[in-house]
Design an enzyme around this catalytic site. Sequence first.
Site, PDB file in Angstrom:
ATOM      1  N   TYR A 149      34.395 -33.182  16.879  1.00 35.21           N
ATOM      2  CA  TYR A 149      34.782 -33.582  17.219  1.00 35.21           C
ATOM      3  C   TYR A 149      36.129 -35.055  16.216  1.00 35.21           C
TER       4      TYR A 149
ATOM      5  N   LYS B  13      34.190 -26.075   6.693  1.00 35.83           N
ATOM      6  CA  LYS B  13      34.088 -26.552   8.300  1.00 35.83           C
ATOM      7  C   LYS B  13      34.618 -25.028   8.892  1.00 35.83           C
TER       8      LYS B  13
ATOM      9  N   ARG C 188      46.745 -44.066   2.175  1.00 37.99           N
ATOM     10  CA  ARG C 188      45.756 -43.842   1.713  1.00 37.99           C
ATOM     11  C   ARG C 188      45.497 -42.070   1.439  1.00 37.99           C
TER      12      ARG C 188
ATOM     13  N   ASP D 179      15.725 -31.847   8.639  1.00 36.77           N
ATOM     14  CA  ASP D 179      16.218 -32.194   7.589  1.00 36.77           C
ATOM     15  C   ASP D 179      15.850 -33.330   6.483  1.00 36.77           C
ATOM     16  N   ASN D 180      16.383 -32.726   5.403  1.00 36.24           N
ATOM     17  CA  ASN D 180      16.586 -32.732   4.048  1.00 36.24           C
ATOM     18  C   ASN D 180      16.357 -34.231   3.194  1.00 36.24           C
TER      19      ASN D 180
ATOM     20  N   LYS E 193      29.609 -34.342   4.723  1.00 38.95           N
ATOM     21  CA  LYS E 193      30.727 -34.996   5.421  1.00 38.95           C
ATOM     22  C   LYS E 193      31.288 -35.747   4.553  1.00 38.95           C
TER      23      LYS E 193
ATOM     24  N   ASP F 182      46.202 -39.278   4.613  1.00 37.80           N
ATOM     25  CA  ASP F 182      45.601 -39.749   5.939  1.00 37.80           C
ATOM     26  C   ASP F 182      46.693 -38.992   6.806  1.00 37.80           C
TER      27      ASP F 182
ATOM     28  N   ASN G 204      34.862 -45.224   5.810  1.00 35.21           N
ATOM     29  CA  ASN G 204      35.465 -44.888   7.306  1.00 35.21           C
ATOM     30  C   ASN G 204      35.547 -46.461   7.532  1.00 35.21           C
TER      31      ASN G 204
ATOM     32  N   ARG H  10      44.224 -43.304  15.327  1.00 35.59           N
ATOM     33  CA  ARG H  10      42.871 -42.293  16.108  1.00 35.59           C
ATOM     34  C   ARG H  10      41.898 -42.174  17.140  1.00 35.59           C
TER      35      ARG H  10
ATOM     36  N   SER I 136      34.303 -30.674  13.360  1.00 32.40           N
ATOM     37  CA  SER I 136      35.760 -31.157  13.607  1.00 32.40           C
ATOM     38  C   SER I 136      37.274 -31.497  13.762  1.00 32.40           C
TER      39      SER I 136
ATOM     40  N   TYR J  77      36.254 -29.832   2.434  1.00 38.40           N
ATOM     41  CA  TYR J  77      34.769 -30.015   3.833  1.00 38.40           C
ATOM     42  C   TYR J  77      35.165 -29.960   4.630  1.00 38.40           C
TER      43      TYR J  77
HETATM   44  P1  NAD Z   1      24.776 -37.894   7.869  1.00 34.19           P
HETATM   45  O1  NAD Z   1      25.329 -37.502   7.105  1.00 34.19           O
HETATM   46  O2  NAD Z   1      24.435 -39.165   8.792  1.00 34.19           O
HETATM   47  O3  NAD Z   1      23.915 -36.874   8.706  1.00 34.19           O
HETATM   48  C1  NAD Z   1      24.238 -35.209   9.034  1.00 34.19           C
HETATM   49  C2  NAD Z   1      22.360 -34.732   7.907  1.00 34.19           C
HETATM   50  O4  NAD Z   1      22.201 -34.204   7.751  1.00 34.19           O
HETATM   51  C3  NAD Z   1      21.585 -35.682   6.970  1.00 34.19           C
HETATM   52  O5  NAD Z   1      20.924 -36.652   7.729  1.00 34.19           O
HETATM   53  C4  NAD Z   1      21.796 -35.064   5.795  1.00 34.19           C
HETATM   54  O6  NAD Z   1      20.364 -35.487   5.158  1.00 34.19           O
HETATM   55  C5  NAD Z   1      21.147 -34.099   6.397  1.00 34.19           C
HETATM   56  N1  NAD Z   1      21.565 -32.788   5.373  1.00 34.19           N
HETATM   57  C6  NAD Z   1      22.338 -32.321   4.927  1.00 34.19           C
HETATM   58  N2  NAD Z   1      22.259 -31.180   4.423  1.00 34.19           N
HETATM   59  C7  NAD Z   1      21.608 -30.457   4.537  1.00 34.19           C
HETATM   60  C8  NAD Z   1      20.602 -29.781   4.082  1.00 34.19           C
HETATM   61  N3  NAD Z   1      21.709 -28.570   3.185  1.00 34.19           N
HETATM   62  N4  NAD Z   1      19.616 -29.303   5.279  1.00 34.19           N
HETATM   63  C9  NAD Z   1      18.745 -30.572   5.600  1.00 34.19           C
HETATM   64  N5  NAD Z   1      19.305 -31.241   5.910  1.00 34.19           N
HETATM   65  C10 NAD Z   1      20.609 -31.801   5.272  1.00 34.19           C
HETATM   66  O7  NAD Z   1      26.469 -36.811   9.459  1.00 34.19           O
HETATM   67  P2  NAD Z   1      26.890 -37.550  10.435  1.00 34.19           P
HETATM   68  O8  NAD Z   1      27.842 -38.175  10.580  1.00 34.19           O
HETATM   69  O9  NAD Z   1      25.750 -37.851  11.025  1.00 34.19           O
HETATM   70  O10 NAD Z   1      27.705 -35.630  10.192  1.00 34.19           O
HETATM   71  C11 NAD Z   1      26.857 -34.811  11.430  1.00 34.19           C
HETATM   72  C12 NAD Z   1      27.386 -33.561  11.502  1.00 34.19           C
HETATM   73  O11 NAD Z   1      29.009 -34.269  12.211  1.00 34.19           O
HETATM   74  C13 NAD Z   1      28.026 -33.222   9.917  1.00 34.19           C
HETATM   75  O12 NAD Z   1      28.441 -31.780  10.226  1.00 34.19           O
HETATM   76  C14 NAD Z   1      29.640 -33.739   9.752  1.00 34.19           C
HETATM   77  O13 NAD Z   1      30.164 -32.528   8.812  1.00 34.19           O
HETATM   78  C15 NAD Z   1      29.813 -33.826  11.133  1.00 34.19           C
HETATM   79  N6  NAD Z   1      30.988 -34.298  11.920  1.00 34.19           N
HETATM   80  C16 NAD Z   1      30.556 -36.150  11.056  1.00 34.19           C
HETATM   81  C17 NAD Z   1      32.325 -36.379  11.980  1.00 34.19           C
HETATM   82  C18 NAD Z   1      32.050 -38.065  11.558  1.00 34.19           C
HETATM   83  O14 NAD Z   1      32.759 -39.015  11.429  1.00 34.19           O
HETATM   84  N7  NAD Z   1      30.237 -38.888  11.299  1.00 34.19           N
HETATM   85  C19 NAD Z   1      33.362 -35.838  12.266  1.00 34.19           C
HETATM   86  C20 NAD Z   1      33.611 -34.095  12.517  1.00 34.19           C
HETATM   87  C21 NAD Z   1      32.518 -33.729  12.018  1.00 34.19           C
HETATM   88  C1  WQD Z   2      40.311 -44.161  10.038  1.00 36.15           C
HETATM   89  C2  WQD Z   2      41.533 -45.112  10.013  1.00 36.15           C
HETATM   90  C3  WQD Z   2      42.851 -44.976   7.498  1.00 36.15           C
HETATM   91  C4  WQD Z   2      39.458 -46.696   5.948  1.00 36.15           C
HETATM   92  C5  WQD Z   2      37.603 -38.962   8.457  1.00 36.15           C
HETATM   93  C6  WQD Z   2      38.237 -37.874   8.103  1.00 36.15           C
HETATM   94  C7  WQD Z   2      36.937 -37.017   9.123  1.00 36.15           C
HETATM   95  C8  WQD Z   2      36.565 -36.887   9.503  1.00 36.15           C
HETATM   96  C9  WQD Z   2      36.291 -38.261  10.693  1.00 36.15           C
HETATM   97  C10 WQD Z   2      34.205 -35.124   9.774  1.00 36.15           C
HETATM   98  C11 WQD Z   2      43.052 -43.785   8.549  1.00 36.15           C
HETATM   99  C12 WQD Z   2      42.196 -45.983   8.108  1.00 36.15           C
HETATM  100  C13 WQD Z   2      40.045 -46.163   7.062  1.00 36.15           C
HETATM  101  C14 WQD Z   2      39.400 -48.241   5.758  1.00 36.15           C
HETATM  102  C15 WQD Z   2      41.801 -48.494   6.456  1.00 36.15           C
HETATM  103  N1  WQD Z   2      34.630 -36.443   9.454  1.00 36.15           N
HETATM  104  N2  WQD Z   2      41.647 -47.077   6.882  1.00 36.15           N
HETATM  105  N3  WQD Z   2      40.489 -48.806   5.896  1.00 36.15           N
HETATM  106  O1  WQD Z   2      40.253 -40.512   8.249  1.00 36.15           O
HETATM  107  O2  WQD Z   2      40.736 -40.578  10.438  1.00 36.15           O
HETATM  108  O3  WQD Z   2      38.262 -39.303   9.438  1.00 36.15           O
HETATM  109  O4  WQD Z   2      36.604 -39.401   9.852  1.00 36.15           O
HETATM  110  O5  WQD Z   2      34.931 -34.460  10.288  1.00 36.15           O
HETATM  111  O6  WQD Z   2      37.247 -35.367   8.823  1.00 36.15           O
HETATM  112  O7  WQD Z   2      38.789 -37.395   7.015  1.00 36.15           O
HETATM  113  O8  WQD Z   2      38.577 -41.558   9.464  1.00 36.15           O
HETATM  114  O9  WQD Z   2      37.535 -43.705   9.650  1.00 36.15           O
HETATM  115  O10 WQD Z   2      38.671 -42.853   6.997  1.00 36.15           O
HETATM  116  O11 WQD Z   2      40.331 -43.730   8.851  1.00 36.15           O
HETATM  117  O12 WQD Z   2      43.022 -48.536   7.151  1.00 36.15           O
HETATM  118  O13 WQD Z   2      39.177 -49.279   4.834  1.00 36.15           O
HETATM  119  O14 WQD Z   2      41.015 -46.089   9.362  1.00 36.15           O
HETATM  120  O15 WQD Z   2      44.010 -45.135   6.827  1.00 36.15           O
HETATM  121  O16 WQD Z   2      44.291 -44.424   9.545  1.00 36.15           O
HETATM  122  P1  WQD Z   2      39.659 -39.973   9.106  1.00 36.15           P
HETATM  123  P2  WQD Z   2      38.349 -43.162   8.521  1.00 36.15           P
END
Ligand code: NAD
Ligand code: WQD
Length: 345
Positions: A184, A160, A298, A39-40, A92, A301, A206, A238, A132, A156
């Site tokens: 996910y 993906k 928002r 991780d960076n 992300k 959405d 989020n 969701r 995602s 974003y």
């Molecule tokens: P996060 O930001 O907590 O973790 C991502 C990690 O990647 C971080 O620790 C960051 O420092 C590291 N990173 C970013 N760019 C890098 C690079 N160039 N080299 C090395 N390290 C790097 O996010 P997360 O929620 O744990 O998400 C992990 C993965 O899952 C991401 O690819 C994200 O797109 C995907 N994802 C997340 C969600 C969500 O809602 N959290 C949903 C769907 C998909």
């Molecule tokens: C969830 C619900 C909002 C905040 C995002 C990314 C998606 C994925 C997951 C990575 C919605 C509502 C939210 C707030 C609210 N990430 N809300 N008040 O938008 O489903 O997905 O995260 O791949 O790509 O778009 O998640 O948690 O932002 O919102 O009412 O302050 O909560 O409108 O209905 P979302 P979220």
Amino acid sequence: MDMTSKQTPSILLTGGTGFIGSHIAVEVARAGLRPVLYDNLCNSKRSVVERLGSIIGRPVDFVQGDIRDGDLMRRTLREHHVSAVIHLAGLKAVGESVQQPLAYWDNNVVGTLRMLEAMNDCGVRSLVFSSSATVYGEPQRLPITESHPLSATSPYGQTKLAIEHMLRDLSVSDERWHLCLLRYFNPVGAHESGQIGEDPNGIPNNLMPFVLKVAAGQFRELSVWGGDYPTPDGTGVRDYIHVVDLAAGHVAAVQRLDGMRCEAINLGTGRGTSVLELVGAFERVNGVKVPHVMKDRRPGDVTSCFADPSLALQRLGWRTQRTVEDMCRDAWRWQNASAARTSPD
Ligand code: NAD
Ligand code: WQD
């Protein structure tokens, strides 16, 4: 087997100190495999490594580096005898990706490209990728199956999708690759130890991280983005999935990679929960108030989004075990534990 030896085959977790990666590290270790974190630290902290060591009960290997650094990737893959990669590293934040598209294409797409080149050079051709549900764009039918049409509504999401295409092309070109694309839905919650969880910088976008800050008194109230959706209570729906269930899905995928060429699989519960239902569950199980006000929708959405998770059961033998109440309880425990760690006394 001595799991501390660098001779033991390991699983490389890019983005391993992040929210989801850190939980996967625990499940990988629980399955008797050796996680190596790469991780960076652009969106996570080094202190996660020590905390993981205390959860797992032995030190965890960590390499600070960027996935775009091909030489370091190659050295890491060889020195740690990596047998498979779980690729989570990436940026992300949907809104930020609209402002800085090139940073997202560089980090996510170019980064994945450089990493795949390094893997190929080292003969490591087994990969689980963090995709995602965002690749489904605006849902056209629910629940969402893997055959739902793909589209992106943000840079974003485009990254993906581009990575998914890159992985498919690679799979067609060379049958030695074994690839699994995990899509996910909405990961929330935290490890039950309270030692690892989601720690976003600045004001959370989020829902669950914002709920935590309001419950902790750091923000006055939650804005509920839209009360006029065509859903039972008018708020967005969701598929929230506990991050520990999500992590277990990765271990199941790694263990079945040999039987896969390139497969996309949803990781979700199959159950939709509205914003008000989630807030209500949080207040009930934790005995705290989450003051909230209804606001306009928002932009960007969707109304509802939830998975058909049946392919995951069929292909991975995996299904979720934790409820929305578990997600709320574990997230709140994490919030309180991290507040206690950062308090001056
Ligand atoms: P996060 O930001 O907590 O973790 C991502 C990690 O990647 C971080 O620790 C960051 O420092 C590291 N990173 C970013 N760019 C890098 C690079 N160039 N080299 C090395 N390290 C790097 O996010 P997360 O929620 O744990 O998400 C992990 C993965 O899952 C991401 O690819 C994200 O797109 C995907 N994802 C997340 C969600 C969500 O809602 N959290 C949903 C769907 C998909
Ligand atoms: C969830 C619900 C909002 C905040 C995002 C990314 C998606 C994925 C997951 C990575 C919605 C509502 C939210 C707030 C609210 N990430 N809300 N008040 O938008 O489903 O997905 O995260 O791949 O790509 O778009 O998640 O948690 O932002 O919102 O009412 O302050 O909560 O409108 O209905 P979302 P979220």
